[in-house]
Every structure is written in structure tokens, then in C-alpha cells.
Design a protein around this motif. Structure first.
Motif, mmCIF file in Angstrom:
data_model
loop_
_atom_site.group_PDB
_atom_site.id
_atom_site.type_symbol
_atom_site.label_atom_id
_atom_site.label_comp_id
_atom_site.label_asym_id
_atom_site.label_seq_id
_atom_site.Cartn_x
_atom_site.Cartn_y
_atom_site.Cartn_z
ATOM 1 N N LEU B 49 -8.428 -30.510 -39.320
ATOM 2 C CA LEU B 49 -6.966 -30.417 -39.330
ATOM 3 C C LEU B 49 -6.473 -29.330 -40.287
ATOM 4 N N ALA B 53 -4.508 -25.947 -39.272
ATOM 5 C CA ALA B 53 -3.152 -25.706 -39.787
ATOM 6 C C ALA B 53 -3.079 -24.359 -40.502
ATOM 7 N N ILE B 88 2.977 -29.208 -39.833
ATOM 8 C CA ILE B 88 1.858 -29.003 -38.907
ATOM 9 C C ILE B 88 0.793 -30.069 -39.122
ATOM 10 N N VAL B 89 0.369 -30.263 -40.362
ATOM 11 C CA VAL B 89 -0.807 -31.093 -40.607
ATOM 12 C C VAL B 89 -0.504 -32.582 -40.435
ATOM 13 N N ASN B 90 0.728 -32.968 -40.599
ATOM 14 C CA ASN B 90 1.078 -34.386 -40.458
ATOM 15 C C ASN B 90 1.723 -34.715 -39.120
ATOM 16 N N ASN B 91 1.793 -33.725 -38.232
ATOM 17 C CA ASN B 91 2.412 -33.949 -36.930
ATOM 18 C C ASN B 91 1.466 -34.748 -36.027
ATOM 19 N N ARG B 92 2.027 -35.635 -35.232
ATOM 20 C CA ARG B 92 1.236 -36.425 -34.292
ATOM 21 C C ARG B 92 1.952 -36.461 -32.952
ATOM 22 N N THR B 93 1.189 -36.762 -31.886
ATOM 23 C CA THR B 93 1.841 -36.873 -30.577
ATOM 24 C C THR B 93 2.578 -38.203 -30.462
ATOM 25 N N ASN B 94 2.092 -39.209 -31.169
ATOM 26 C CA ASN B 94 2.782 -40.495 -31.172
ATOM 27 C C ASN B 94 3.904 -40.456 -32.209
ATOM 28 N N ASP B 98 1.664 -38.566 -40.036
ATOM 29 C CA ASP B 98 0.477 -38.901 -40.796
ATOM 30 C C ASP B 98 0.814 -38.813 -42.298
ATOM 31 N N ILE B 100 -1.004 -37.117 -44.967
ATOM 32 C CA ILE B 100 -1.938 -36.218 -45.634
ATOM 33 C C ILE B 100 -1.207 -35.483 -46.763
#
Lengths: 380, 166
Positions: B49, B53, B88-94, B98, B100
Motif C-alpha cells: 500500500l 501510494a 490515498i493510503v486509507n481509501n477503501r472501496t467499502n 482505514d 494507517i
């Protein structure tokens, strides 16, 4: 008189009993140990990681899936050419992969993404284009002998819906990987009144106007260091054989002079060399959402030419004829004869100025843009 | 009458039992390295990840502009880096983000040819020492003069990011 024969057997019995008890205890542990050795159970994360790498870092490949795989009748597997996303028969796709190229890991091609997420649950033997979940994806992206279930989802910045394939992710044990990606969009050109009147407005009264668009594939594919920063990167390349080509011609109704016509007749669209007629299924007129279907056709103000990747201009065409010309022919045969006594009028025409160049000049063509996105793979 | 002939069988029984137990212990330990959920898997996921990113931030959105990471390093805009990297790094499709956390620094060569490092972004949350942090890095070409470097010119600097989960 006594002897010690009996003592021996009792001690032996004690030792043997200890041995048997330990043996039974260890034997009962063995099934529990083997549970952890079931390959499909322990490598969910590895399979998810591998699938993520295949999708994000590999461009995929066309070709026959596996020897003996069911192909639909009439599929000729010996004539597979072009990228996998332009194969109209899914039988000709060997491996999925969404990357633009092997040199651009993490940069996904929007055409590959659109084709990949075109799927259905039920397998329709007559549908050669849509993929069936899970079988078509297991053979081309997940791999392995065990029939893994999975969910692959992609969210692109600016899009409201999340694209998804597969089952609902279970609560229990599953492998997971998340990849941050960028999606390469298409280039497009809008030829509006300002551009036309500056260069492509024939100031002569003629009844047939010809407008030509030039795609110099040698330059498009060879010279991608076009930016002020000398960026040499396939993520920004315009490749007519792999990308959608979109050309919008607008404000046509304002060009007629000295007549005051509001319509013109689009007679034909051809691609040269070869003077090959381009299917009218790629031509949209005056904002209609459906293609015009047949030519000639009357046009008021706008023409949109949308050439899907690989359908009109192919890789082989780029190699054989790197200089491609798309020619639109207009007929202005019914002008008002009372105006200046002429039978023609001024209109869109590139005969004198030379063709419109579809290239890396930002004044003419909107260049491909990268959109941020996130791709998740869950396997169980 | 007492003798020791029978003792041998008992000792052998104990020895066999111990061998079996030791074998079972070794087998259990050997297979445990494949257990899902081990820290190396989450480390790998974090590293992937973070690398993705950083590579994304170091890619310009089109062929005519600088990459965001170039601009950030040249202007020393740690707040902008934190915002972009976090998105970017904490983005999720759900739905939901996140968790981080990260910190970043930039390494460059000074005028005396030694390497120096400067903080680009302080840690977004304090480290307690128990985290499994991973480090990812990306080379960036920037046109910048650092306080203790030589003149303003293009130079390669190394952006390093330390990531960990809450």
C-alpha cells in the motif's frame, strides 16, 4: 524356590502402557495438525496478493485459455491478434491484466477495466462477450486448482458507483489485498467554431466540403516526450490501436455563409489509405445518444465520432499504415440561389489548410488524464 | 529376590513417549509459520500500500505537469503531503476509512557529500513501540536548494515514509 519371570512382564506392561498412551495422544493431535496444511486454506492471502499483482501490474494476454477449454462453435483460436480487451470472443482471452503496459505498474487502462467488470452470474453459451462469474475469472485471473471464491472491487475518484465482481465477502477467514491505482483515460478533440474559423473555414462557395483528420501513428507512438517536462511515459501516450479516439465537431450551424442554412448533409466518412468507409455506428449526430446508423444524414450543429479501442484502428493497421486519415464529406447542395447568385457556401473544409492533426498539441487535443482509484481483492 | 531386569522396558516406554511428544512439538512449531494472520502478511500488505501510494503521488496526472510529490518536496509542504497520502493510503472501496498512520522524511546529499535527512511530515500519531511499522521509499527528481546543500539545481532525493496501523 522363586524366580523373577513374573516381574519382567509387569515392568514390560508398565513401559508398554506409557508408550501406548503417548502414541494415542499424539495420534489424536494429527488431524488437527493437518487442518493447517490444507493449501487452499492457508494461502488465501497469497492468492489475493498474486491476483492483485496480475491485475495491477500485468497488461494481460490474448490467446486460447487452456487446451481443451470449451470454445463456442465458430471460434477460430488460430487467428487471435490484438490485446485481450478488444477480443469480441472471450474464448480468445488467456489472462486478464488491467495495466496499460508492463512498464507502467499501477496505471490501469480504462478499456481493460470496462471490459473486465462486464460480467454476469449465469453462463450464457450464446454470449461470447460477457464473462461468467466465477468460472471465467478463475481461469484467467485467480488461477489454481482449488475453486476459490472471490470479490474484486474498484473505486475510481469521481465515479459514484463502485465496480465489483463476485460474492459478498464472508465474515470469516479470507485473504485480502488492497492496491492503490491510477486509471488512464482517453484523449479527445473538440473542433469548435474558434478552431474552424481560424483554420478550417473554406471562404469559397462550394457544394462539396471535405474535412480530414490526420493520425500520425509514427509520431503518436514514437514521440511521447512531448511535454515541457520531457515526460517519457506510456501512461500519457495516445495509441490509436489501444485507446478510444473521440472527435467532437461543434457549431456547424454557425458556419454557413453567405446562406443562412441550418443543416448540412454528412455524405460519408472514410478512413485512408484504402478509402474504407467507416461504419456509421461510430457516428453520433446532434447530441443523440444512439449512433446515426446510416449515411448520408442531415446534421444541424454537432458530430461526434467515437472509435472504440481496437474496433476501427487496430495494432496491425498502425503498423501497415502509420499515416491514417479520417475524411468527412459534406454536401451543401441546396443553398439559397438568390444569395449572391451562388449554389454553394462557406463551410468546414480542410482542403486548403491541411488536415486537423490529432496529436500531443494541447491546443487541439485534450490529453489522457490519470484518475486515482483503489482496487481490493478478497479471496476465500 | 530383587533385580533390575524389568526396569529397562519402563525406561524405553518413557523414551518412546518423549520422542513422540518432541516430534509433535516440532511439527506444531514448523506448521505455525504458515498460519494466516501472521505479522509478515500484514507487513506485506502495508508495504504494498505504501509503495503504491508513493508511486501514485510521484506520477503527474498528465504529461504536462509536475508530480505532486515533486511540488511537495520543492515547497516543503508537509501538510499537503499528509493530506494527499492519507487520502490515498486509507481509501477503501467499502464505506469507511482505514487507520494507517505514517511519518515522512527526505534524504539528500549535502555540499560536503554527506547525506542529510529532513522531516517532511511529523508522525500523525505517537509510536508506542509495539507497532509493526514498515518503511517504503521513492526517489524523486526535484529542483531545489536545501539549507546545507549546494546551489539550486536538479537533484535526486529519497522520500521515505514509515507506516503503521493503529
Amino acid at each position: 524356590m522363586s524366580d523373577n519371570c513374573g516381574n519382567l512382564s509387569v515392568d514390560f506392561l508398565a513401559g508398554f502402557t506409557i508408550f501406548i498412551i503417548a502414541f494415542i495422544w499424539v495420534a489424536t493431535m494429527i488431524p488437527g495438525l493437518l487442518i493447517g496444511l490444507q493449501a487452499h486454506n492457508i494461502d488465501y492471502d497469497a492468492v489475493a496478493y498474486r491476483t492483485g499483482v496480475i491485475l495491477v501490474e500485468d497488461p494481460g494476454a490474448a490467446g486460447k485459455v487452456i487446451p481443451g477449454a470449451p470454445c463456442y462453435s465458430g471460434s477460430d483460436v488460430s487467428t487471435v491478434s490484438g490485446p485481450w480487451e478488444s477480443q469480441s470472443d472471450k474464448c480468445h482471452i488467456a489472462r486478464f491484466g488491467l495495466a496499460v503496459s508492463k512498464d507502467t505498474p499501477g496505471i490501469l487502462d480504462e478499456n481493460k477495466v470496462n471490459r473486465f467488470f462486464c460480467w454476469t452470474v449465469s453462463a450464457d453459451p450464446n454470449d461470447r462477450e460477457k464473462f461468467s462469474y466465477p468460472i471465467d475469472y478463475q481461469e484467467r485471473a485467480i488461477f489454481g486448482d482449488y475453486p476459490y471464491r472471490f470479490n474484486i472491487s474498484l473505486e475510481v475518484a469521481g465515479e459514484e458507483r463502485v465496480r465489483s465482481i463476485g460474492d459478498v465477502i464472508p465474515d470469516g477467514n479470507y485473504g485480502y489485498i488492497r492496491r492503490d491505482v491510477q486509471i488512464k483515460g482517453s484523449s479527445n478533440a473538440t473542433i469548435n467554431k474558434t478552431i474552424i474559423q481560424t483554420k478550417y473555414w473554406s471562404k469559397e462557395n462550394v457544394t462539396t466540403d471535405v474535412f480530414t483528420i490526420h493520425l500520425n501513428c509514427t509520431k503518436l507512438l514514437g514521440d511521447i516526450r512531448h511535454s515541457p517536462h520531457q515526460v517519457d511515459y506510456r501512461g500519457y501516450q495516445i495509441d490509436p490501436g489501444l485507446d478510444n479516439i473521440i472527435i467532437n465537431i461543434t457549431d456547424l450551424n454557425t458556419l454557413h455563409y453567405p446562406t443562412s442554412k441550418t443543416t448540412t448533409n454528412l455524405s460519408s466518412i472514410t478512413i485512408n489509405p484504402g478509402n474504407m468507409p467507416l461504419g456509421a455506428q461510430y457516428t453520433y449526430i446532434d447530441g443523440n445518444a444512439t449512433p446515426v446508423g446510416t449515411l448520408p444524414s442531415n446534421v444541424m450543429s454537432n458530430i461526434s465520432l467515437v472509435f472504440p479501442a481496437g474496433r476501427v484502428i487496430s495494432d496491425s493497421m498502425e503498423v501497415a499504415n502509420p499515416q491514417l486519415y479520417i475524411t468527412l464529406t459534406f454536401k451543401n447542395t441546396n443553398p439559397d440561389p438568390t444569395i449572391n447568385g451562388t449554389y454553394g457556401d462557406w463551410f468546414l473544409n480542410s482542403s486548403m489548410s491541411g488536415p486537423f492533426e490529432y496529436d500531443y498539441n494541447m491546443a487541439n487535443v485534450t490529453q489522457p488524464q490519470l484518475q486515482n482509484g483503489v482496487l481490493e481483492v478478497a479471496v476465500w | 529376590m530383587v533385580n533390575t531386569e524389568g526396569q529397562l522396558y519402563t525406561i524405553e516406554g518413557f523414551a518412546a513417549a518423549l520422542i513422540m511428544l518432541m516430534t509433535a512439538y516440532l511439527v506444531v512449531n514448523a506448521t505455525s509459520i504458515y498460519t494466516p494472520g501472521d505479522t509478515h502478511i500484514s507487513d506485506m500488505q502495508l508495504e504494498v500500500l505504501g509503495s503504491d501510494a508513493l508511486a501514485m503521488i510521484n506520477t503527474a496526472p498528465n504529461g504536462t505537469s509536475e508530480s505532486p510529490l515533486q511540488t511537495i518536496v520543492e515547497t516543503n509542504d508537509g501538510a499537503m503531503f499528509g493530506q494527499i497520502f492519507n487520502n490515498i493510503v486509507n481509501n477503501r472501496t467499502n464505506p469507511g476509512q482505514d487507520h494507517i498512520q505514517f511519518m515522512a522524511n527526505v534524504s539528500y546529499v549535502k555540499s560536503d557529500n554527506t547525506v542529510s535527512s529532513t522531516t517532511l511530515l511529523n508522525k500523525t500519531r505517537s509510536l508506542s513501540g509495539g507497532e509493526h511499522a514498515v518503511r517504503v521509499s521513492e526517489w524523486v527528481i526535484v529542483e531545489k536548494k536545501f539549507p546545507d546543500s549546494d546551489s539550486l539545481r536538479k537533484r535526486a532525493v529519497l522520500v521515505e515514509v514509515l507506516l503503521w496501523r493503529d
